[in-house]
Scaffold this motif. Structure first.
Motif, PDB file in Angstrom:
ATOM      1  N   GLU A 131     -19.736 -11.611  26.603  1.00  0.00           N
ATOM      2  CA  GLU A 131     -19.042 -10.416  26.232  1.00  0.00           C
ATOM      3  C   GLU A 131     -17.791  -9.853  26.884  1.00  0.00           C
ATOM      4  O   GLU A 131     -16.885  -9.529  26.605  1.00  0.00           O
ATOM      5  CB  GLU A 131     -19.807  -9.414  25.919  1.00  0.00           C
ATOM      6  CG  GLU A 131     -19.504  -8.062  25.140  1.00  0.00           C
ATOM      7  CD  GLU A 131     -18.993  -7.028  26.165  1.00  0.00           C
ATOM      8  OE1 GLU A 131     -18.180  -6.245  25.733  1.00  0.00           O
ATOM      9  OE2 GLU A 131     -19.305  -7.412  27.146  1.00  0.00           O
ATOM     10  N   TYR A 132     -18.090  -9.845  28.287  1.00  0.00           N
ATOM     11  CA  TYR A 132     -17.143  -9.237  29.061  1.00  0.00           C
ATOM     12  C   TYR A 132     -15.985 -10.319  29.165  1.00  0.00           C
ATOM     13  O   TYR A 132     -14.645  -9.862  29.143  1.00  0.00           O
ATOM     14  CB  TYR A 132     -17.600  -9.343  30.666  1.00  0.00           C
ATOM     15  CG  TYR A 132     -16.745  -9.104  31.649  1.00  0.00           C
ATOM     16  CD1 TYR A 132     -16.642  -7.567  32.166  1.00  0.00           C
ATOM     17  CD2 TYR A 132     -16.232 -10.083  32.602  1.00  0.00           C
ATOM     18  CE1 TYR A 132     -15.649  -7.302  33.074  1.00  0.00           C
ATOM     19  CE2 TYR A 132     -15.488 -10.039  33.518  1.00  0.00           C
ATOM     20  CZ  TYR A 132     -14.933  -8.646  33.913  1.00  0.00           C
ATOM     21  OH  TYR A 132     -14.421  -8.340  35.025  1.00  0.00           O
TER      22      TYR A 132
ATOM     23  N   THR B 231     -14.983 -12.348  26.806  1.00  0.00           N
ATOM     24  CA  THR B 231     -14.467 -12.422  25.473  1.00  0.00           C
ATOM     25  C   THR B 231     -13.322 -11.078  25.229  1.00  0.00           C
ATOM     26  O   THR B 231     -12.401 -11.025  24.786  1.00  0.00           O
ATOM     27  CB  THR B 231     -15.154 -12.474  24.280  1.00  0.00           C
ATOM     28  OG1 THR B 231     -16.207 -13.492  24.375  1.00  0.00           O
ATOM     29  CG2 THR B 231     -14.743 -12.369  23.033  1.00  0.00           C
ATOM     30  N   ARG B 232     -13.865  -9.970  25.677  1.00  0.00           N
ATOM     31  CA  ARG B 232     -13.163  -8.677  25.763  1.00  0.00           C
ATOM     32  C   ARG B 232     -11.999  -8.934  26.513  1.00  0.00           C
ATOM     33  O   ARG B 232     -11.043  -8.429  26.152  1.00  0.00           O
ATOM     34  CB  ARG B 232     -14.214  -7.543  26.331  1.00  0.00           C
ATOM     35  CG  ARG B 232     -13.588  -6.095  26.298  1.00  0.00           C
ATOM     36  CD  ARG B 232     -14.572  -4.994  26.369  1.00  0.00           C
ATOM     37  NE  ARG B 232     -15.833  -5.457  27.062  1.00  0.00           N
ATOM     38  CZ  ARG B 232     -15.576  -4.973  28.406  1.00  0.00           C
ATOM     39  NH1 ARG B 232     -14.513  -4.535  28.896  1.00  0.00           N
ATOM     40  NH2 ARG B 232     -16.476  -5.301  29.234  1.00  0.00           N
TER      41      ARG B 232
ATOM     42  N   GLU C 274      -9.221 -10.658  24.786  1.00  0.00           N
ATOM     43  CA  GLU C 274      -8.539 -10.063  23.961  1.00  0.00           C
ATOM     44  C   GLU C 274      -7.651  -9.046  24.329  1.00  0.00           C
ATOM     45  O   GLU C 274      -6.388  -8.903  24.161  1.00  0.00           O
ATOM     46  CB  GLU C 274      -9.636  -9.213  23.262  1.00  0.00           C
ATOM     47  CG  GLU C 274     -10.369 -10.042  22.306  1.00  0.00           C
ATOM     48  CD  GLU C 274     -11.703  -9.253  21.523  1.00  0.00           C
ATOM     49  OE1 GLU C 274     -11.823  -7.963  21.800  1.00  0.00           O
ATOM     50  OE2 GLU C 274     -12.368  -9.711  20.729  1.00  0.00           O
TER      51      GLU C 274
END
Length: 327
Positions: free
Chosen positions: A49-50, A52-53, A56
């Motif tokens: 998640e880290y 992927t964020r 982005e």
């Protein structure tokens, strides 16, 4: 030049290209970068998640997110707004280390052809410490257990050869009976090893007395396999791993041996320009470099950079193929 007592005549420095040559599933930095972020398994949700964020935030440009930058960012963070952020960072650090270890650890054995070449090379590196003879040292930046596994998998070789890590690391199963060996393959692993673990309950896991060796066949393996091995990941910020006696002693010994060696060879190590500490550590001994073997296409930027740095001693060749001719 005569070899000083307690030193080695020749040293082989091993990089990730060496391991990949004999074990193709072993990832290099390039391979790990291709796994970030979408190749990160679901068992590491915070890390995925880290990443992927962050991707982005960078408008999907992967150049800003590689394993070295990722590791440096996570491992160097010191200030957190509150307890929640501190706990989140701890989970990120834990998942990062477990992710790297899980990618590099290999369960499949080396194929017969590769194992035969590697065993022949290692046989030529054997030392006889009982007679005070130590001619060859392997100095590795890898934390995989390729060398150890190839020795263990051969009954004849494992019955007479032990791996000497340059420091005393006791097995976790201290009561186990182990037959003495007369020969050693001397292997200093500057970035740690996937079979080194903190002793249970140790206050400082990076102090030498708090490190133990754990193998899959050991009785203690089930109680250690959920722990994180002791190794320095591929990050520019390594300071947090250099506070104890383990790595300080390993690096001090390596520097001494490099200073007194007559011949230094590099196998699968590309002198990455991002790692200033390693460059300075190695290049001050360059007058004793004999050969640098890397597997890069001719005219590639990496190969051209290395030849500008080191000249004609740089050879573009697979490490296994080079050693087939060497031995």
């Amino acid at each position: 030049m005569e070899t000083t007592s307690g030193t080695y005549r020749r040293i082989f420095v091993l990089g990730s290209g060496f391991s990949k040559s004999f074990c193709p599933q072993m990832p290099t930095l390039r391979d790990l970068n291709e796994r970030i972020p979408f190749g990160i398994p679901n068992e590491f949700p915070h890390l995925r998640e880290y990443c992927t964020r962050f991707l982005e935030l960078c408008n999907g440009q992967p150049d800003y997110l590689d394993i070295e930058r990722l590791s440096t960012s996570i491992l160097s963070a010191q200030i957190f707004p509150g307890v929640r952020e501190s706990l989140y960072h701890s989970s990120l650090r834990f998942e990062l280390l477990r992710f790297i270890a899980s990618e590099i650890r290999h369960d499949k054995g080396v194929d017969a052809d590769c194992a035969a070449v590697l065993r022949k090379f290692l046989s030529g590196c054997e030392n006889c410490p009982g007679e005070g003879v130590r001619d060859t040292l392997l100095l590795s930046f890898n934390y995989d257990t390729l060398v150890e596994d190839v020795i263990t998998a051969d009954p004849e070789m494992s019955s007479r050869v032990a791996v000497d890590y340059g420091v005393r690391i006791d097995p976790a199963d201290r009561s186990a009976v182990r037959a003495p060996r007369t020969l050693t393959v001397d292997l200093i692993k500057l970035h740690g090893s996937l079979n080194w673990y903190p002793v249970k309950g140790a206050s400082d896991p990076l102090d030498l007395k708090n490190v133990c060796q754990v193998e899959p066949c050991d009785r203690s393996f089930p109680i250690y396999r959920e722990d994180t091995p002791i190794y320095i990941p591929m990050a520019h910020a390594k300071e947090s791993f250099l506070r104890g006696s383990l790595f300080n002693l390993l690096w001090s010994k390596a520097d001494y041996y490099l200073k007194n060696a007559q011949e230094i060879y590099f196998l699968g190590y590309g002198f990455p320009k991002t790692d200033m500490n390693n460059l300075e550590f190695l290049l001050r001994h360059r007058e004793r470099f004999k050969k640098v073997v890397v597997f890069e296409p001719e005219k590639s930027p990496v190969l051209e950079r290395l030849r500008r740095l080191l000249g004609d001693m740089v050879v573009s060749r697979d490490a296994k193929e080079f050693l087939e001719c060497w031995v």
